[in-house]
Design a protein around this motif. Structure first.
Motif, PDB file in Angstrom:
ATOM      1  N   GLU A 210      -4.374  -1.019   3.173  1.00 50.19           N
ATOM      2  CA  GLU A 210      -3.973   0.335   2.796  1.00 50.19           C
ATOM      3  C   GLU A 210      -3.706   1.196   4.031  1.00 50.19           C
ATOM      4  O   GLU A 210      -2.795   2.033   4.020  1.00 50.19           O
ATOM      5  N   PHE A 211      -4.465   0.978   5.094  1.00 51.41           N
ATOM      6  CA  PHE A 211      -4.204   1.685   6.351  1.00 51.41           C
ATOM      7  C   PHE A 211      -2.766   1.451   6.811  1.00 51.41           C
ATOM      8  O   PHE A 211      -2.058   2.388   7.200  1.00 51.41           O
ATOM      9  N   LEU A 212      -2.300   0.201   6.754  1.00 48.35           N
ATOM     10  CA  LEU A 212      -0.943  -0.111   7.183  1.00 48.35           C
ATOM     11  C   LEU A 212       0.091   0.349   6.152  1.00 48.35           C
ATOM     12  O   LEU A 212       1.141   0.885   6.515  1.00 48.35           O
ATOM     13  N   LEU A 213      -0.187   0.144   4.882  1.00 53.65           N
ATOM     14  CA  LEU A 213       0.769   0.524   3.841  1.00 53.65           C
ATOM     15  C   LEU A 213       1.000   2.030   3.808  1.00 53.65           C
ATOM     16  O   LEU A 213       2.131   2.485   3.604  1.00 53.65           O
ATOM     17  N   ALA A 214      -0.050   2.805   4.001  1.00 53.30           N
ATOM     18  CA  ALA A 214       0.086   4.262   3.997  1.00 53.30           C
ATOM     19  C   ALA A 214       1.009   4.731   5.114  1.00 53.30           C
ATOM     20  O   ALA A 214       1.620   5.807   5.018  1.00 53.30           O
ATOM     21  N   ARG A 215       1.151   3.904   6.143  1.00 52.79           N
ATOM     22  CA  ARG A 215       2.005   4.231   7.290  1.00 52.79           C
ATOM     23  C   ARG A 215       3.315   3.446   7.254  1.00 52.79           C
ATOM     24  O   ARG A 215       4.028   3.408   8.245  1.00 52.79           O
ATOM     25  N   HIS A 216       3.590   2.823   6.117  1.00 55.34           N
ATOM     26  CA  HIS A 216       4.814   2.030   5.938  1.00 55.34           C
ATOM     27  C   HIS A 216       4.982   0.993   7.050  1.00 55.34           C
ATOM     28  O   HIS A 216       6.095   0.664   7.438  1.00 55.34           O
ATOM     29  N   LEU A 217       3.855   0.531   7.587  1.00 52.52           N
ATOM     30  CA  LEU A 217       3.733  -0.513   8.600  1.00 52.52           C
ATOM     31  C   LEU A 217       4.079  -0.077  10.014  1.00 52.52           C
ATOM     32  O   LEU A 217       3.804  -0.826  10.954  1.00 52.52           O
ATOM     33  N   PHE A 218       4.675   1.097  10.214  1.00 54.24           N
ATOM     34  CA  PHE A 218       5.069   1.430  11.580  1.00 54.24           C
ATOM     35  C   PHE A 218       5.074   2.928  11.897  1.00 54.24           C
ATOM     36  O   PHE A 218       5.407   3.319  13.027  1.00 54.24           O
ATOM     37  N   LYS A 219       4.689   3.769  10.971  1.00 51.36           N
ATOM     38  CA  LYS A 219       4.820   5.211  11.178  1.00 51.36           C
ATOM     39  C   LYS A 219       3.486   5.879  11.472  1.00 51.36           C
ATOM     40  O   LYS A 219       2.434   5.403  11.085  1.00 51.36           O
ATOM     41  N   ARG A 220       3.585   7.039  12.124  1.00 54.48           N
ATOM     42  CA  ARG A 220       2.416   7.893  12.276  1.00 54.48           C
ATOM     43  C   ARG A 220       2.193   8.625  10.961  1.00 54.48           C
ATOM     44  O   ARG A 220       3.130   9.150  10.365  1.00 54.48           O
ATOM     45  N   PHE A 231       6.893  -1.700  18.000  1.00 54.67           N
ATOM     46  CA  PHE A 231       6.623  -2.272  16.682  1.00 54.67           C
ATOM     47  C   PHE A 231       7.893  -2.816  16.028  1.00 54.67           C
ATOM     48  O   PHE A 231       7.813  -3.613  15.095  1.00 54.67           O
ATOM     49  N   LEU A 232       9.036  -2.389  16.509  1.00 52.23           N
ATOM     50  CA  LEU A 232      10.312  -2.817  15.950  1.00 52.23           C
ATOM     51  C   LEU A 232      10.953  -3.920  16.776  1.00 52.23           C
ATOM     52  O   LEU A 232      12.110  -4.283  16.556  1.00 52.23           O
ATOM     53  N   GLN A 233      10.199  -4.467  17.734  1.00 52.06           N
ATOM     54  CA  GLN A 233      10.664  -5.552  18.593  1.00 52.06           C
ATOM     55  C   GLN A 233       9.892  -6.822  18.249  1.00 52.06           C
ATOM     56  O   GLN A 233       8.673  -6.795  18.137  1.00 52.06           O
ATOM     57  N   PHE A 234      10.609  -7.941  18.108  1.00 56.97           N
ATOM     58  CA  PHE A 234       9.999  -9.164  17.611  1.00 56.97           C
ATOM     59  C   PHE A 234       9.920 -10.230  18.696  1.00 56.97           C
ATOM     60  O   PHE A 234      10.844 -10.393  19.498  1.00 56.97           O
ATOM     61  N   SER A 235       8.802 -10.964  18.680  1.00 57.37           N
ATOM     62  CA  SER A 235       8.605 -12.039  19.647  1.00 57.37           C
ATOM     63  C   SER A 235       7.798 -13.160  18.998  1.00 57.37           C
ATOM     64  O   SER A 235       7.311 -13.026  17.887  1.00 57.37           O
ATOM     65  N   ALA A 236       7.693 -14.259  19.693  1.00 57.10           N
ATOM     66  CA  ALA A 236       6.896 -15.405  19.230  1.00 57.10           C
ATOM     67  C   ALA A 236       6.496 -16.225  20.448  1.00 57.10           C
ATOM     68  O   ALA A 236       7.289 -16.337  21.385  1.00 57.10           O
ATOM     69  N   PRO A 237       5.252 -16.749  20.465  1.00 57.73           N
ATOM     70  CA  PRO A 237       4.197 -16.611  19.466  1.00 57.73           C
ATOM     71  C   PRO A 237       3.712 -15.160  19.346  1.00 57.73           C
ATOM     72  O   PRO A 237       4.057 -14.309  20.172  1.00 57.73           O
ATOM     73  N   SER A 238       2.862 -14.896  18.366  1.00 54.11           N
ATOM     74  CA  SER A 238       2.444 -13.517  18.101  1.00 54.11           C
ATOM     75  C   SER A 238       1.624 -12.918  19.236  1.00 54.11           C
ATOM     76  O   SER A 238       1.769 -11.728  19.543  1.00 54.11           O
ATOM     77  N   VAL A 244       6.460  -4.992  12.973  1.00 53.76           N
ATOM     78  CA  VAL A 244       6.631  -4.907  11.529  1.00 53.76           C
ATOM     79  C   VAL A 244       6.880  -6.291  10.940  1.00 53.76           C
ATOM     80  O   VAL A 244       6.479  -6.569   9.801  1.00 53.76           O
ATOM     81  N   LEU A 245       7.525  -7.187  11.697  1.00 50.07           N
ATOM     82  CA  LEU A 245       7.756  -8.535  11.189  1.00 50.07           C
ATOM     83  C   LEU A 245       6.444  -9.296  11.050  1.00 50.07           C
ATOM     84  O   LEU A 245       6.209  -9.978  10.040  1.00 50.07           O
ATOM     85  N   ARG A 246       5.578  -9.194  12.037  1.00 47.02           N
ATOM     86  CA  ARG A 246       4.275  -9.848  11.934  1.00 47.02           C
ATOM     87  C   ARG A 246       3.488  -9.295  10.748  1.00 47.02           C
ATOM     88  O   ARG A 246       2.862 -10.055   9.993  1.00 47.02           O
ATOM     89  N   ALA A 247       3.525  -7.969  10.576  1.00 46.85           N
ATOM     90  CA  ALA A 247       2.802  -7.356   9.463  1.00 46.85           C
ATOM     91  C   ALA A 247       3.379  -7.791   8.122  1.00 46.85           C
ATOM     92  O   ALA A 247       2.642  -8.097   7.181  1.00 46.85           O
ATOM     93  N   LEU A 248       4.695  -7.842   8.014  1.00 44.30           N
ATOM     94  CA  LEU A 248       5.320  -8.287   6.773  1.00 44.30           C
ATOM     95  C   LEU A 248       4.976  -9.739   6.471  1.00 44.30           C
ATOM     96  O   LEU A 248       4.759 -10.110   5.312  1.00 44.30           O
ATOM     97  N   ASP A 249       4.946 -10.570   7.491  1.00 41.18           N
ATOM     98  CA  ASP A 249       4.589 -11.965   7.288  1.00 41.18           C
ATOM     99  C   ASP A 249       3.146 -12.068   6.796  1.00 41.18           C
ATOM    100  O   ASP A 249       2.820 -12.912   5.954  1.00 41.18           O
ATOM    101  N   TYR A 250       2.279 -11.204   7.321  1.00 42.95           N
ATOM    102  CA  TYR A 250       0.910 -11.153   6.813  1.00 42.95           C
ATOM    103  C   TYR A 250       0.898 -10.747   5.342  1.00 42.95           C
ATOM    104  O   TYR A 250       0.226 -11.382   4.504  1.00 42.95           O
ATOM    105  N   ASP A 263       4.279  -4.712  -2.329  1.00 45.47           N
ATOM    106  CA  ASP A 263       4.125  -3.265  -2.465  1.00 45.47           C
ATOM    107  C   ASP A 263       5.443  -2.587  -2.109  1.00 45.47           C
ATOM    108  O   ASP A 263       6.084  -2.940  -1.116  1.00 45.47           O
ATOM    109  N   CYS A 264       5.841  -1.586  -2.895  1.00 46.36           N
ATOM    110  CA  CYS A 264       7.126  -0.915  -2.667  1.00 46.36           C
ATOM    111  C   CYS A 264       7.179  -0.191  -1.329  1.00 46.36           C
ATOM    112  O   CYS A 264       8.260   0.070  -0.799  1.00 46.36           O
ATOM    113  N   ARG A 265       6.011   0.110  -0.759  1.00 43.22           N
ATOM    114  CA  ARG A 265       5.981   0.812   0.529  1.00 43.22           C
ATOM    115  C   ARG A 265       6.406  -0.078   1.690  1.00 43.22           C
ATOM    116  O   ARG A 265       6.568   0.394   2.819  1.00 43.22           O
ATOM    117  N   LEU A 266       6.608  -1.363   1.424  1.00 40.75           N
ATOM    118  CA  LEU A 266       7.067  -2.286   2.457  1.00 40.75           C
ATOM    119  C   LEU A 266       8.592  -2.267   2.617  1.00 40.75           C
ATOM    120  O   LEU A 266       9.107  -2.832   3.578  1.00 40.75           O
TER     121      LEU A 266
END
Length: 332
Positions: A210-220, A231-238, A244-250, A263-266
């Motif tokens: 809920e902490f992450l969802l309330a912030r739409h995964l990347f917002k204050r 947060f909008l830059q993607f890399s691998a390994p984690s 946001v991609l790592r969070a969405l995968d979670y 959840d619609c907030r994603l």
């Protein structure tokens, strides 16, 4: 017509192929398990295993290689060749924890690897002092069949009031961190998969989600603006980095385990991921963390990344968005 991106992914390392078969092609478990078993003996996973020390550690240390100094850190950055980083990488690759030889390796590590004294001096799977590290110790331990219940209990007791965690808590921080929170969330989910969890760990996971969802995964929460451009830059390994991609995968993994709809907030985060797709249908590696590694699993920043593309495609598929590439190299 065969999808060229799927074909490209299937030509990659076994650690990529088996996840494509399971998550994108929906092949029977008997088929993707056969491909998964190759991680131990071929490609990236086999190479990482080949560097394991006789005592079960990697590079002679828990978090940093034996003999690694503060001057080394300043010159090179955080190293990723010691036990902590390698175990997480093997988990992400899907090394089969049921393999008897893998279990022998894990048991040897569990006996011989300890954190240094300034980080508690405990045996490895009892964890050290920082939540972001201990979250991954829980994830790796639970994945490989180690009892990490006491460490989970400690993490639950260290949760901040707003729902997340922060590895700066022991320095006085009372706010939650995106980075620390995702590392602990992944650990709690893996613990729950392995054991069913406890009422306290399940409640902690729900509050952190809920902490992450309330912030739409990347917002204050205060301004609605992006908390960090990183947060909008993607890399691998984690590694330790949040995105946001790592969070969405979670959240994909969690929703499949919990048998709940996304959840619609994603949605905004999902659209951000979809918008980063290149014209050729792939996703690039946005950045590389500096520091020692045993191997390279990509062609460099700015180049197409099989690992990032796999993650992005399975997130879109889970959310119900099209993933195939048409002849004009556009999304359906």
């Amino acid at each position: 017509m065969k999808d060229p991106i799927i074909e490209w992914l299937l030509a990659a390392d076994p650690s990529i192929r088996w996840q494509v078969q399971r998550d994108l092609l929906d092949l029977p478990e008997s088929e993707w398990q056969k491909e998964r078993s190759k991680v131990e003996f071929e490609g990236w996973g086999s190479k990482l295993l080949s560097y394991q020390d006789e005592d079960g550690q990697w590079a002679g240390g828990a978090f940093v290689p034996k003999g690694f100094t503060a001057a080394d850190w300043k010159a090179e950055g955080q190293p990723y060749t010691a036990t902590f980083s390698v175990l997480s990488e093997l988990r992400e690759m899907g090394l089969d924890p049921a393999s008897p030889t893998v279990q022998e390796r894990i048991q040897k590590l569990a006996v011989n690897c300890r954190w240094d004294q300034e980080n508690g001096g405990r045996v490895y799977f009892e964890g050290e002092t920082e939540e972001c590290i201990n979250g991954r110790v829980v994830a790796d331990g639970a994945y490989f069949g180690v009892d990490v219940s006491l460490l989970v209990e400690r993490l639950v007791g260290e949760q901040q009031t707003e729902g997340g965690w922060n590895c700066e808590r022991h320095h006085g921080s009372t706010r939650a961190s995106f980075d620390s929170t995702i590392n602990v969330l992944e650990g709690l989910l893996q613990f729950e998969k392995a054991t069913g969890g406890t009422p306290e760990s399940r409640a902690a996971r729900a509050a952190a989600q809920e902490f992450l969802l309330a912030r739409h995964l990347f917002k204050r929460l205060s301004t609605g603006e992006a908390a960090s451009a990183n947060f909008l830059q993607f890399s691998a390994p984690s590694r330790w980095r949040y995105s946001v991609l790592r969070a969405l995968d979670y959240f994909r993994d969690a929703s499949l385990f919990d048998a709940v709809r996304p959840d619609c907030r994603l949605r905004e985060a999902v659209d951000l991921v979809a918008g980063k797709r290149q014209l050729d249908g792939k996703w690039p590696l946005d950045f590389e963390l500096p520091g020692r590694t045993w191997l390279t699993t990509h062609e460099g920043a700015g180049m197409p990344s099989a690992a990032v593309t796999l993650r992005a495609l399975r997130v879109l598929k889970w959310f119900g968005l099209p993933v195939a590439v048409v002849a004009e190299n556009k999304l359906h």
